[in-house]
Design a protein around this motif. Structure first.
Motif, mmCIF file in Angstrom:
data_model
loop_
_atom_site.group_PDB
_atom_site.id
_atom_site.type_symbol
_atom_site.label_atom_id
_atom_site.label_comp_id
_atom_site.label_asym_id
_atom_site.label_seq_id
_atom_site.Cartn_x
_atom_site.Cartn_y
_atom_site.Cartn_z
ATOM 1 N N SER A 22 37.767 -22.614 -122.624
ATOM 2 C CA SER A 22 38.934 -21.915 -122.063
ATOM 3 C C SER A 22 40.205 -22.757 -122.116
ATOM 4 N N CYS A 137 37.800 -26.754 -119.077
ATOM 5 C CA CYS A 137 37.922 -25.349 -118.686
ATOM 6 C C CYS A 137 36.882 -24.502 -119.400
ATOM 7 N N THR A 138 36.147 -23.718 -118.621
ATOM 8 C CA THR A 138 35.118 -22.847 -119.176
ATOM 9 C C THR A 138 35.199 -21.471 -118.519
ATOM 10 N N PRO A 139 34.831 -20.440 -119.269
ATOM 11 C CA PRO A 139 34.746 -19.116 -118.648
ATOM 12 C C PRO A 139 33.521 -19.036 -117.751
ATOM 13 N N THR A 146 32.423 -9.072 -114.811
ATOM 14 C CA THR A 146 32.932 -9.073 -116.172
ATOM 15 C C THR A 146 33.560 -7.742 -116.548
ATOM 16 N N THR A 151 38.783 -12.712 -116.742
ATOM 17 C CA THR A 151 39.566 -13.948 -116.697
ATOM 18 C C THR A 151 38.982 -15.002 -115.762
ATOM 19 N N GLN A 153 37.325 -18.157 -114.504
ATOM 20 C CA GLN A 153 37.109 -19.429 -115.192
ATOM 21 C C GLN A 153 36.847 -20.542 -114.191
ATOM 22 N N ARG A 154 36.285 -21.623 -114.693
ATOM 23 C CA ARG A 154 36.062 -22.851 -113.913
ATOM 24 C C ARG A 154 36.936 -23.928 -114.523
ATOM 25 N N TRP A 155 37.909 -24.415 -113.752
ATOM 26 C CA TRP A 155 38.804 -25.478 -114.189
ATOM 27 C C TRP A 155 38.457 -26.731 -113.397
ATOM 28 N N ASN A 169 37.238 -22.494 -109.164
ATOM 29 C CA ASN A 169 37.028 -21.241 -109.883
ATOM 30 C C ASN A 169 38.333 -20.462 -109.741
ATOM 31 N N LYS A 171 41.152 -17.314 -111.517
ATOM 32 C CA LYS A 171 41.334 -16.165 -112.398
ATOM 33 C C LYS A 171 42.816 -15.852 -112.494
#
Length: 188
Positions: A22, A137-139, A146, A151, A153-155, A169, A171
């Motif tokens: 992401s 960053c990953t979804p 979903t 949108t 995501q985990r940052w 987490n 969005k």
């Protein structure tokens, strides 16, 4: 307790790094949060293209300047000049090779001089010690959410010269054009 707002957007007048699936969403959301023009520099040999219409939910495409450079070093040189000029709010460097310590330090000095933020999008494991922060960053794939929102995501801050490592987490809220923190309990 550290809050998301104390970390995003990252420290001004510095260069940061992001990796993970992401990473591009992070870069576009950062550009939207900073406001102003975003210069996105990448190597010309890449076959994929950035579609300015794809950033509309985040950022008005008229503020996105796309540049292609012949090589990795040309991407870094172009980014350094743009950072130093201070004429854009954010310089995104999409890189396929590691940034050396000397090049990373030059980017930091240019960002400080131009009072502009730099962001290197790098493959995982290719970070520079000169970066102020590095984000991963990953979804988040959640079958329940979903369908209504893709949108989530985990940052995560995986490197920070200020010392704080943290994960959230988040969005994207298209109406407010902002990143919102989502509690893990609210995702269920």
């Amino acid at each position: 307790m550290t809050t998301f707002e104390s970390h995003f957007p990252p420290m001004a007048s510095r260069t940061h790094e992001v990796c993970g699936p992401s990473a591009m969403a992070f870069a576009v959301a950062l550009g939207a949060r900073l406001g102003g023009k975003v210069l996105w520099v990448r190597e010309a040999w890449r076959g994929d293209q950035i579609n300015p219409a794809g950033v509309i939910p985040y950022l008005d495409p008229q503020y996105l300047l796309l540049a292609q450079a012949p090589s990795h070093l040309d991407v870094l040189a172009s980014a350094e000049e743009a950072l130093r000029s201070g004429s854009v709010a954010l310089v995104v460097m999409e890189l396929t090779q590691p940034v050396g310590l000397t090049e990373g330090r030059r980017l930091q000095l240019a960002a400080q001089s131009g009072k502009t933020m730099g962001l290197c999008i790098l493959p995982e494991g290719m970070g520079s010690n000169a970066a102020q922060t590095r984000w991963h960053c990953t979804p988040i794939f959640d079958d329940a959410n979903t369908a209504e929102d893709s949108t989530l995501q985990r940052w995560k801050i995986i490197r920070n010269k200020s010392g704080t490592l943290k994960a959230w987490n988040v969005k994207w809220n298209a109406q407010t054009r902002r990143i919102n923190v989502v509690s893990e309990a609210a995702q269920r």
